[in-house]
Design a protein around this motif. Structure first.
Motif, short mmCIF file in Angstrom:
data_model
loop_
_atom_site.label_atom_id
_atom_site.label_comp_id
_atom_site.label_asym_id
_atom_site.label_seq_id
_atom_site.Cartn_x
_atom_site.Cartn_y
_atom_site.Cartn_z
N ALA A 262 0.83 -1.21 0.00
CA ALA A 262 0.00 0.00 0.00
C ALA A 262 0.87 1.26 0.00
O ALA A 262 0.61 2.19 -0.77
N MET A 263 1.91 1.28 0.82
CA MET A 263 2.77 2.46 0.88
C MET A 263 3.57 2.65 -0.41
O MET A 263 3.80 3.78 -0.84
N LEU A 264 3.98 1.55 -1.04
CA LEU A 264 4.65 1.66 -2.34
C LEU A 264 3.71 2.25 -3.39
O LEU A 264 4.12 3.08 -4.21
N CYS A 265 2.45 1.84 -3.35
CA CYS A 265 1.46 2.38 -4.30
C CYS A 265 1.19 3.85 -4.01
O CYS A 265 1.07 4.65 -4.95
N VAL A 266 1.12 4.21 -2.74
CA VAL A 266 0.96 5.63 -2.37
C VAL A 266 2.16 6.42 -2.89
O VAL A 266 2.01 7.50 -3.47
N GLY A 267 3.36 5.87 -2.70
CA GLY A 267 4.56 6.53 -3.20
C GLY A 267 4.55 6.67 -4.71
O GLY A 267 4.91 7.73 -5.25
N GLY A 268 4.12 5.64 -5.42
CA GLY A 268 4.04 5.70 -6.88
C GLY A 268 3.07 6.77 -7.35
O GLY A 268 3.37 7.57 -8.24
N ALA A 269 1.88 6.81 -6.74
CA ALA A 269 0.87 7.81 -7.12
C ALA A 269 1.36 9.22 -6.80
O ALA A 269 1.21 10.14 -7.62
N THR A 270 1.98 9.39 -5.64
CA THR A 270 2.47 10.71 -5.24
C THR A 270 3.60 11.15 -6.16
O THR A 270 3.65 12.32 -6.58
N LEU A 271 4.48 10.24 -6.51
CA LEU A 271 5.57 10.57 -7.43
C LEU A 271 5.02 10.94 -8.81
O LEU A 271 5.49 11.90 -9.44
N GLY A 272 4.01 10.23 -9.26
CA GLY A 272 3.38 10.57 -10.53
C GLY A 272 2.73 11.95 -10.49
O GLY A 272 2.86 12.75 -11.43
N GLN A 273 2.05 12.26 -9.39
CA GLN A 273 1.43 13.57 -9.24
C GLN A 273 2.49 14.66 -9.16
O GLN A 273 2.30 15.75 -9.69
N TRP A 274 3.60 14.37 -8.49
CA TRP A 274 4.67 15.36 -8.40
C TRP A 274 5.26 15.63 -9.78
O TRP A 274 5.58 16.76 -10.12
N THR A 275 5.41 14.57 -10.57
CA THR A 275 5.91 14.74 -11.94
C THR A 275 4.97 15.64 -12.73
O THR A 275 5.41 16.54 -13.44
N LEU A 276 3.67 15.41 -12.60
CA LEU A 276 2.68 16.23 -13.29
C LEU A 276 2.71 17.67 -12.76
O LEU A 276 2.69 18.62 -13.54
N TYR A 277 2.77 17.83 -11.44
CA TYR A 277 2.85 19.15 -10.80
C TYR A 277 4.04 19.92 -11.37
O TYR A 277 3.92 21.09 -11.75
N ARG A 278 5.19 19.26 -11.47
CA ARG A 278 6.39 19.91 -11.98
C ARG A 278 6.24 20.29 -13.44
O ARG A 278 6.77 21.29 -13.89
N GLY A 279 5.49 19.49 -14.19
CA GLY A 279 5.26 19.81 -15.60
C GLY A 279 4.43 21.06 -15.80
O GLY A 279 4.60 21.78 -16.78
N PHE A 280 3.54 21.34 -14.86
CA PHE A 280 2.69 22.52 -14.96
C PHE A 280 3.28 23.72 -14.23
O PHE A 280 2.74 24.81 -14.31
N ASN A 281 4.34 23.51 -13.47
CA ASN A 281 4.96 24.58 -12.70
C ASN A 281 6.21 25.05 -13.43
O ASN A 281 7.24 24.38 -13.42
N ASP A 282 6.11 26.21 -14.04
CA ASP A 282 7.24 26.74 -14.83
C ASP A 282 8.45 27.06 -13.97
O ASP A 282 9.57 27.16 -14.47
N GLU A 283 8.25 27.24 -12.67
CA GLU A 283 9.35 27.58 -11.77
C GLU A 283 10.08 26.34 -11.25
O GLU A 283 11.06 26.45 -10.53
N SER A 284 9.59 25.13 -11.58
CA SER A 284 10.21 23.90 -11.11
C SER A 284 11.59 23.72 -11.69
O SER A 284 11.77 23.85 -12.91
N PRO A 285 12.56 23.37 -10.84
CA PRO A 285 13.90 23.12 -11.37
C PRO A 285 13.95 21.79 -12.13
O PRO A 285 13.18 20.88 -11.86
N GLU A 286 14.86 21.69 -13.05
CA GLU A 286 15.06 20.46 -13.82
C GLU A 286 16.19 19.70 -13.12
O GLU A 286 17.35 20.10 -13.20
N TYR A 287 15.85 18.62 -12.41
CA TYR A 287 16.84 17.90 -11.62
C TYR A 287 17.76 17.01 -12.45
O TYR A 287 18.97 17.07 -12.34
N LEU A 288 17.20 16.17 -13.26
CA LEU A 288 18.00 15.18 -13.97
C LEU A 288 17.93 15.32 -15.48
O LEU A 288 18.40 14.47 -16.20
N GLY A 289 17.30 16.36 -15.96
CA GLY A 289 17.14 16.52 -17.39
C GLY A 289 16.07 15.61 -17.98
O GLY A 289 16.08 15.32 -19.16
N LEU A 290 15.16 15.10 -17.12
CA LEU A 290 14.16 14.16 -17.58
C LEU A 290 13.21 14.76 -18.62
O LEU A 290 12.78 14.07 -19.53
N ARG A 291 12.89 16.01 -18.46
CA ARG A 291 11.96 16.63 -19.40
C ARG A 291 12.52 16.62 -20.82
O ARG A 291 11.78 16.52 -21.79
#
Length: 178
Positions: free
Chosen positions: A54-83
């Motif tokens: 359950a906690m791994l699934c929570v982590g996966g969903a939260t990480l996915g939402q964070w990825t989406l959040y960063r995609g919509f946030n122009d001020e988000s830093p680019e950590y690993l060049g993933l974009r």
């Protein structure tokens, strides 16, 4: 190889990946909640193993939402060049915007303005609107740590509801002798 052995061997990584995609709003087509409830119902993990899954699934969903959040946030830093490295990741916000109706997004924006982090938490626990406030939070540059906390808490509530549904199915199955 029986169904339980297959579910045990590939189930957890598959679930985490599906929840990550659901966090990106992309996974809505793959129905991670159905797969999760099926996994818990069929495998019937011990309380400890169930909590870890359950906690791994929570982590996966939260990480996915964070990825989406960063995609919509122009001020988000680019950590690993993933974009720039992962195909279409930079285009994800445009794709997501095109799939959400203006009416639904307007409703979510009004709720976010009224409730902020509490709204993120509550809507993450509600099927059908899960993750939509992520977009608004990213666009409005909502504080990252507060977003991650609200997102994770909402995802915990959601997964707890899914565990309850799985246990309910197991109870009904035992009543009818399956």
């Amino acid at each position: 190889m029986d169904l339980v052995a297959i579910a045990v061997s590939i189930g957890v990584p598959l679930l985490v990946g599906l929840f990550y995609l659901e966090g990106l709003v992309v996974g809505k087509l793959l129905q991670p909640p159905v797969v999760f409830v099926g996994y818990v119902t069929v495998v019937d993990p011990s309380p400890y193993r169930g909590a870890v899954v359950a906690m791994l699934c929570v982590g996966g969903a939260t990480l996915g939402q964070w990825t989406l959040y960063r995609g919509f946030n122009d001020e988000s830093p680019e950590y690993l060049g993933l974009r720039r490295t992962i195909p279409y990741l930079e285009e994800l916000p445009t794709i997501v915007r095109s799939r959400i109706s203006d009416r639904r997004l307007g409703y979510v924006e009004r709720q976010f303005e009224a409730h902020g982090g509490v709204g993120i938490c509550v809507t993450n626990a509600v099927p059908g609107v899960r993750g939509l406030m992520t977009i608004v939070a990213g666009v409005s540059e909502y504080p990252r740590r507060r977003f991650l906390l609200a997102s994770a808490l909402g995802n915990c509530l959601y997964v707890a509801l899914l565990v309850g549904a799985a246990r309910g199915i197991q109870g009904v199955a035992s009543l009818v002798g399956v």
